[in-house]
Scaffold this motif. Structure first.
Motif, PDB file in Angstrom:
ATOM      1  N   LEU A 105      23.288 -19.286 -15.626  1.00  0.00           N
ATOM      2  CA  LEU A 105      21.920 -19.267 -16.146  1.00  0.00           C
ATOM      3  C   LEU A 105      21.238 -18.050 -15.526  1.00  0.00           C
ATOM      4  O   LEU A 105      21.160 -17.940 -14.309  1.00  0.00           O
ATOM      5  CB  LEU A 105      21.170 -20.537 -15.751  1.00  0.00           C
ATOM      6  CG  LEU A 105      21.844 -21.871 -16.062  1.00  0.00           C
ATOM      7  CD1 LEU A 105      21.000 -23.037 -15.580  1.00  0.00           C
ATOM      8  CD2 LEU A 105      22.106 -21.997 -17.552  1.00  0.00           C
ATOM      9  N   ALA A 106      20.793 -17.107 -16.368  1.00  0.00           N
ATOM     10  CA  ALA A 106      20.305 -15.862 -15.791  1.00  0.00           C
ATOM     11  C   ALA A 106      19.039 -15.378 -16.477  1.00  0.00           C
ATOM     12  O   ALA A 106      18.784 -15.658 -17.649  1.00  0.00           O
ATOM     13  CB  ALA A 106      21.387 -14.784 -15.888  1.00  0.00           C
ATOM     14  N   PHE A 161      24.767  -8.505 -17.410  1.00  0.00           N
ATOM     15  CA  PHE A 161      25.587  -9.663 -17.069  1.00  0.00           C
ATOM     16  C   PHE A 161      26.684  -9.915 -18.103  1.00  0.00           C
ATOM     17  O   PHE A 161      27.777 -10.340 -17.757  1.00  0.00           O
ATOM     18  CB  PHE A 161      24.710 -10.910 -16.907  1.00  0.00           C
ATOM     19  CG  PHE A 161      24.385 -11.215 -15.478  1.00  0.00           C
ATOM     20  CD1 PHE A 161      24.153 -10.195 -14.579  1.00  0.00           C
ATOM     21  CD2 PHE A 161      24.321 -12.527 -15.016  1.00  0.00           C
ATOM     22  CE1 PHE A 161      23.862 -10.466 -13.252  1.00  0.00           C
ATOM     23  CE2 PHE A 161      24.034 -12.811 -13.690  1.00  0.00           C
ATOM     24  CZ  PHE A 161      23.797 -11.788 -12.817  1.00  0.00           C
ATOM     25  N   THR A 162      26.372  -9.651 -19.367  1.00  0.00           N
ATOM     26  CA  THR A 162      27.402  -9.825 -20.389  1.00  0.00           C
ATOM     27  C   THR A 162      28.594  -8.929 -20.065  1.00  0.00           C
ATOM     28  O   THR A 162      29.748  -9.355 -20.123  1.00  0.00           O
ATOM     29  CB  THR A 162      26.818  -9.483 -21.769  1.00  0.00           C
ATOM     30  OG1 THR A 162      25.618 -10.232 -21.951  1.00  0.00           O
ATOM     31  CG2 THR A 162      27.780  -9.826 -22.881  1.00  0.00           C
ATOM     32  N   LEU A 179      29.215 -10.239  -7.798  1.00  0.00           N
ATOM     33  CA  LEU A 179      28.002  -9.483  -8.136  1.00  0.00           C
ATOM     34  C   LEU A 179      27.720  -8.374  -7.137  1.00  0.00           C
ATOM     35  O   LEU A 179      27.145  -7.341  -7.481  1.00  0.00           O
ATOM     36  CB  LEU A 179      26.793 -10.422  -8.210  1.00  0.00           C
ATOM     37  CG  LEU A 179      26.748 -11.392  -9.386  1.00  0.00           C
ATOM     38  CD1 LEU A 179      25.587 -12.343  -9.242  1.00  0.00           C
ATOM     39  CD2 LEU A 179      26.658 -10.620 -10.699  1.00  0.00           C
ATOM     40  N   ASN A 180      28.109  -8.590  -5.905  1.00  0.00           N
ATOM     41  CA  ASN A 180      27.843  -7.578  -4.883  1.00  0.00           C
ATOM     42  C   ASN A 180      29.024  -6.646  -4.649  1.00  0.00           C
ATOM     43  O   ASN A 180      28.973  -5.792  -3.773  1.00  0.00           O
ATOM     44  CB  ASN A 180      27.422  -8.254  -3.574  1.00  0.00           C
ATOM     45  CG  ASN A 180      25.906  -8.392  -3.504  1.00  0.00           C
ATOM     46  OD1 ASN A 180      25.188  -7.454  -3.869  1.00  0.00           O
ATOM     47  ND2 ASN A 180      25.432  -9.540  -3.069  1.00  0.00           N
ATOM     48  N   ALA A 194      30.839  -4.656 -10.077  1.00  0.00           N
ATOM     49  CA  ALA A 194      29.632  -5.215 -10.706  1.00  0.00           C
ATOM     50  C   ALA A 194      28.428  -4.327 -10.412  1.00  0.00           C
ATOM     51  O   ALA A 194      27.587  -4.080 -11.283  1.00  0.00           O
ATOM     52  CB  ALA A 194      29.384  -6.630 -10.198  1.00  0.00           C
ATOM     53  N   GLN A 195      28.371  -3.826  -9.193  1.00  0.00           N
ATOM     54  CA  GLN A 195      27.242  -2.964  -8.821  1.00  0.00           C
ATOM     55  C   GLN A 195      27.204  -1.709  -9.694  1.00  0.00           C
ATOM     56  O   GLN A 195      26.136  -1.228 -10.067  1.00  0.00           O
ATOM     57  CB  GLN A 195      27.342  -2.578  -7.337  1.00  0.00           C
ATOM     58  CG  GLN A 195      27.011  -3.721  -6.394  1.00  0.00           C
ATOM     59  CD  GLN A 195      25.536  -4.096  -6.427  1.00  0.00           C
ATOM     60  OE1 GLN A 195      24.655  -3.241  -6.409  1.00  0.00           O
ATOM     61  NE2 GLN A 195      25.250  -5.388  -6.508  1.00  0.00           N
ATOM     62  N   LYS A 196      28.389  -1.204 -10.051  1.00  0.00           N
ATOM     63  CA  LYS A 196      28.452  -0.015 -10.904  1.00  0.00           C
ATOM     64  C   LYS A 196      27.852  -0.328 -12.282  1.00  0.00           C
ATOM     65  O   LYS A 196      27.060   0.452 -12.822  1.00  0.00           O
ATOM     66  CB  LYS A 196      29.915   0.430 -11.048  1.00  0.00           C
ATOM     67  CG  LYS A 196      30.071   1.723 -11.807  1.00  0.00           C
ATOM     68  CD  LYS A 196      31.475   2.306 -11.665  1.00  0.00           C
ATOM     69  CE  LYS A 196      31.732   3.355 -12.728  1.00  0.00           C
ATOM     70  NZ  LYS A 196      32.199   2.774 -14.006  1.00  0.00           N
ATOM     71  N   ILE A 197      28.224  -1.487 -12.825  1.00  0.00           N
ATOM     72  CA  ILE A 197      27.672  -1.877 -14.136  1.00  0.00           C
ATOM     73  C   ILE A 197      26.155  -2.026 -14.041  1.00  0.00           C
ATOM     74  O   ILE A 197      25.406  -1.531 -14.884  1.00  0.00           O
ATOM     75  CB  ILE A 197      28.320  -3.200 -14.611  1.00  0.00           C
ATOM     76  CG1 ILE A 197      29.804  -2.976 -14.897  1.00  0.00           C
ATOM     77  CG2 ILE A 197      27.616  -3.744 -15.856  1.00  0.00           C
ATOM     78  CD1 ILE A 197      30.582  -4.240 -15.193  1.00  0.00           C
TER      79      ILE A 197
END
Lengths: 266, 266
Positions: free
Chosen positions: B47-48, B56-57, B246-247, B251-254
């Motif tokens: 849930l975001a 996020f997608t 996420l960290n 993910a950080q690059k996205i």
């Protein structure tokens, strides 16, 4: 074995499904009423934001009903009594918003009357007129969804009138205007009233087309249903209180239409 | 006769199941079975905040490609709305909000596991159409009554931030169009119906028809995005892995591609 046995009630499975269906409809209303902040209700409903939304809802829904009456009764008349090619198509198109998801109606309204819309662009470029995000815009969105209700109700009213009265008046030399005022209109009045109440109820509850076309501008387009939606995030008590108001208004509508809905069809 | 009997049986069966369904509360039926090994599998629901929609997608796809047995599903909405959903008993595995306040409230109601981690930061910009037809340049221009300006509703994090920015810049907007979440805010600008939205800078980056006008640091805000595992998650191992992901640099690059600031910055 044939089905002659007894003429008792419906079979058990029907009763069971009816029970489930009935509960499904009743439980949410009970939950809403049970969770309602009854003791704070007065305070929640008299604050500025709530009264503003309530007032706006009344203005827009009555405005929409008026617009629907002004254009809807003639439209119903033409559909019921005029003979012209494409009448069935016109009828289908007029009824369409009844089935169309309101949000799609809102998108369509935006594309027609928006700042860059088919009709809206010249209005904006030449007259500086913009309809989205204005009270008039909210009223138009409500009219768009409410009008078909009035049209079909009044149209069926026109069709159910026994035309021999009108014919009799005509053979006795009455002018068309007299016939309309003294014969057609009184016979039509119950349908117009029912259609207007239906249209008004639909306008009052309108959400999808309004939020899409008129947005949510406090004091201008944020009607009760929109206020409920926006309040739920941070002031759930007020959202519930406003919902309770909507439930009561619906009950009032139901009572006023009891002849039509509360008595089973024959 | 046989038909009547089976119908009766099904009726009673339905009646009972519906009653059971009504009395048994859904969710949190301690299905948190421990995964045997490090290998994660199953489905996780995230849930975001709606401002995380695009990033996020993409992150979800990346996560799935690294963990073949995991399916990532999203539900985006205003952070405040997500909190309402969780309080109301909606299930999920990970929650990510656009502010720390909502997360703190979730923590207070023991809906998330204690430790949440900040994984991104965001700032505000004035988002306009690429060709900026209304020639908006500064925050002061938003105060012009002729402009149609979109803000998030006051109860939504992006609405709280917007009001903070306006306060710091001493600008007031008399009739803002309120939107229910960040993603909805820019759609009206993209359509050309509204002139500008005061919203996260990331919203301009993910839509090619829009651009962001930077706001000076002294008047801007910094939004911090925390993520946490939902307490009654039925797949905590995978959920924890996603929060950790996420960290991680991938993910950080996205996130930085979509305009978020690395959490170390600022």
């Amino acid at each position: 074995m044939t089905k002659q046995t007894t003429r008792s009630g419906p079979p058990l499975i029907i009763v069971a499904l009816a029970f489930v269906g009935g509960l499904f409809l009743i439980i949410p209303i009970v939950a809403l009423l049970q969770r309602a902040p009854w003791s704070d209700l007065g305070g929640l409903l008299t604050d500025k934001a709530a009264t503003q939304a309530l007032r706006l809802s009344l203005v827009c829904s009555f405005g929409a009903t008026l617009l629907a009456l002004i254009t809807g009764v003639p439209l119903a008349w033409v559909l019921a009594r005029a003979n012209f090619p494409g009448r069935r198509l016109l009828r289908a198109l007029v009824i369409l918003p009844l089935i169309l998801p309101p949000v799609a109606g809102g998108v369509a309204l935006l594309l027609a009357f928006g700042r860059q819309g088919l009709v809206g662009a010249p209005l904006f470029d030449w007259l500086g007129l913009q309809l989205p995000f204005t009270t008039i815009g909210a009223m138009l969105a409500e009219t768009f969804v409410a009008l078909p209700f009035l049209v079909i109700t009044v149209e069926s009213g026109f069709r159910s009138i026994d035309r021999s009265y009108e014919d009799a008046a005509r053979t006795l030399g009455a002018k068309p205007r007299f016939i309309f005022r003294r014969i057609t209109l009184p016979l039509l009045a119950p349908s117009i009233a029912a259609g207007a109440v239906l249209a008004w109820a639909r306008a009052l509850g309108e959400f999808g087309a309004t939020i899409t076309f008129a947005g949510s501008v406090a004091g201008r387009t944020q009607t009760l249903p929109l206020a409920v939606f926006f309040d739920l995030g941070f002031d759930p008590d007020r959202a519930i209180a406003l919902s309770v108001i909507l439930v009561f208004i619906s009950i009032l509508i139901l009572v006023s239409l009891r002849e039509r809905w509360l008595t089973p069809l024959r | 006769m046989k038909n009547r009997v089976t119908a009766g049986f099904w009726g009673v069966f339905l009646l009972l199941t519906s009653l059971i369904a009504l009395t048994v509360t859904p969710l949190n039926a301690n299905s948190a079975e421990t995964q045997p090994s490090k290998k994660i599998s199953g489905e996780i629901i995230i849930l975001a905040a709606s401002s995380l929609n695009d990033s996020f997608t993409k992150i979800g796809e990346k996560f799935e490609s690294e963990h073949n047995d995991v399916k990532v599903k999203f539900s985006f909405g205003a952070s405040s709305q997500i909190r309402q959903q969780l309080e109301g008993g909606v299930g999920g595995d990970v929650v990510a909000t656009a502010d720390t306040k909502t997360m703190a409230l979730l923590n207070q109601s023991s809906l998330v596991t204690k430790k949440s981690t900040i994984f991104a930061k965001n700032t505000f910009a004035i988002v306009v159409q690429n060709r900026n037809p209304s020639k908006i340049k500064t925050l002061a221009d938003l105060g012009n009554d002729k402009q149609k300006i979109v803000l998030c509703a006051p109860g939504v994090p992006c609405g709280v931030y917007a009001n903070q920015v306006l306060r710091q810049a001493k600008v007031s907007i008399s009739h803002p169009i309120l939107s229910s979440d960040a993603a909805a805010a820019v759609s009206l600008v993209a359509l050309g119906e509204a002139d500008a939205a005061l919203i996260y800078r990331t919203e301009a980056i993910s839509n090619s028809r829009l651009k962001g006008i930077e706001i000076p640091k002294s008047e801007n805000i910094i939004a911090q995005y925390p993520a946490a595992v939902i307490k009654n998650s039925s797949n905590k191992t995978a959920a924890r892995e996603f929060v950790k992901f996420l960290n991680e640099p991938k993910a950080q690059k996205i996130l930085s591609e979509y305009g978020f600031l690395p959490k170390a910055e600022l």
